[in-house]
Enzyme design. Structure first.
Site, mmCIF file in Angstrom:
data_model
loop_
_atom_site.group_PDB
_atom_site.id
_atom_site.type_symbol
_atom_site.label_atom_id
_atom_site.label_comp_id
_atom_site.label_asym_id
_atom_site.label_seq_id
_atom_site.Cartn_x
_atom_site.Cartn_y
_atom_site.Cartn_z
ATOM 1 C CB CYS A 1 -0.933 0.040 1.208
ATOM 2 S SG CYS A 1 -1.694 -1.517 1.657
ATOM 3 C CG ASP B 1 -3.197 0.308 -3.087
ATOM 4 O OD1 ASP B 1 -3.862 -0.674 -3.469
ATOM 5 O OD2 ASP B 1 -3.248 0.742 -1.921
#
Length: 435
Positions: A47, A238
């Protein structure tokens, strides 16, 4: 005419969902009306480093965000004083864009050690950022630098809907004389997977993807969209996600396709509908593409990625595609043994109750991913005591079941090693050198 932007960045979309099976509205409104990139990748499958790459257009070895911790520079003081201060929203602000952010920013954002909720990154006019990691209810926002606490009432607190509603309000209240940019980052489909009541039973009979590597041992609605005919809309994520591939429970962080592939769909002026594009595109390409469309001189911006406007709208821009790129990751581990798993020893992290662990110090790797009409290869080196190498031919082995390192010509391995060394130290133009 100035171009407008709406960018949707949900959290960790499973590679098996890249077909957008549950996302019928998204595919109809964006994908079918524009371009679908079937070979979109993150340059790091985690992330905070990945989101930092989206914001800066840089590989992790240049922006220096290595993992989701403050020690790994996630929303750290070093990040705030350096890469964040020159991220692409800053350049859009200089172009007089009205900018709006809502949702998850970086995993450590808003912590007291990271500047608390009063820290609003430069370049944003409206800021509605989640403190910490993904939550749907019972969370805290930084609203333009002021703390705003939310409870568990769906009508007023469910974060995905709040993001949608506040973004629509921004569109209604904005000045029509200046262009706008929105970056919307809902927590879905990240854990704890709290669905909106209207969708709670929508996918009750849907199973996680059962591809060739499954269980193998090992290793919102936008009613105003159709009226914005000078607006570019991006949908991506992401990182990917695995759900049982190579018997790994649920997470990301691995070098395999299911963790490094992401969805990417774009619609907007000059982009013909119903396009399916094959050339590789990376998350570090989003910033230069957005800035390219905005009219920013890319030679003035410090990015490793390249604009892909020429791929989806060749009538607007000439350009080239890349045949290979870097994927890099720094593994995380605990220096001491987990008391729940005493037989495993130190150096591991992200361990489940059955002592299956998703990460470790020696899960630090760098890969060259080659993808062109002649080659579909992956070459990876691990930074461990064994200098372990994995090589896959994804043409004959799309699920990466066989490491062919011992079958490849040593001269080819040496060439891939030299290419990897070059990419690991690249910066700016040298990252775009396709030789």
């Amino acid at each position: 005419m100035d171009q407008m932007f709406i960018t949707l960045l949900p959290v960790e979309v499973c590679c098996g969902l890249c077909s957008q099976t549950p996302m019928k509205k998204t595919k109809a409104l964006i994908g079918d009306a524009g371009a679908v990139f079937v070979n979109a990748f993150t340059v790091t499958p985690l992330c905070c480093p990945s989101r930092s790459s989206v914001l800066t257009g840089q590989y992790p070895h240049n922006h220096q965000v290595r993992n989701n911790s403050l020690a790994g520079s996630c929303s750290s003081a070093r990040w705030q004083k350096g890469p964040e201060a020159s991220a692409f929203p800053v350049h859009l602000s200089k172009q007089k864009y009205q900018t709006f952010f809502a949702g998850k920013y970086l995993n450590q954002y808003g912590r007291k050690e990271a500047g608390d909720v009063g820290h609003v990154p430069p370049g944003w006019d409206q800021w509605h950022a989640l403190v910490g990691n993904s939550r749907y209810l019972n969370y805290t926002l930084s609203v333009n630098g002021v703390e705003e606490k939310h409870g568990d009432r769906y009508e007023s607190d469910y974060l995905t809907d709040l993001i949608a509603n506040r973004s629509l309000r921004f569109l209604e209240d904005r000045s029509p004389r200046r262009p706008f940019f929105l970056l919307l980052c809902p927590p879905a489909p990240h854990s704890p997977w709290t669905p909106a009541p209207k969708y709670q039973k929508q996918f009750a009979d849907v199973k996680a993807p059962r591809g060739g590597s499954f269980d193998k041992p090992g290793k919102p609605d936008f009613p105003t969209i159709k009226q914005l005919n000078n607006t570019y809309i991006f949908y991506t994520s992401d990182n990917g996600y695995h759900t049982g591939q190579f018997s790994l429970p649920i997470d990301k962080r691995q070098l395999y396709e299911f963790d490094i592939r992401v969805p990417l769909m774009v619609r907007g002026p000059g982009i013909k509908p119903q396009q399916t594009l094959q050339a590789p595109v990376l998350n570090i390409d989003l910033a230069p593409t957005i800035l390219d469309i905005s009219g920013t001189d890319l030679s003035s911006v410090d990015v490793d990625g390249q604009s892909f406007l020429s791929q989806m709208a060749p009538s607007l821009r000439n350009g080239t595609t890349r045949p290979f790129f870097l994927v890099e990751y720094n593994g995380e581990g605990h220096p001491t043994t987990d008391p729940a798993c005493p037989t495993l020893g130190p150096g591991l992290s992200q361990c489940f109750p059955d002592c299956v662990c998703e990460d470790a110090f020696n899960n630090t790797y760098a890969c060259v991913r080659t993808l062109d009409p002649q080659n579909d290869l992956q070459y990876c080196e691990f930074a461990d005591s064994e200098s372990f190498v994995e090589v896959y031919n994804l043409t004959s082995d799309p699920h990466q079941l066989e490491n062919i390192v011992k079958q490849v010509d040593p001269a080819v391995l040496q060439s891939m090693n030299q290419r990897l060394i070059k990419l690991q130290s690249c910066q700016g133009d040298s990252c775009r050198d396709n030789k």
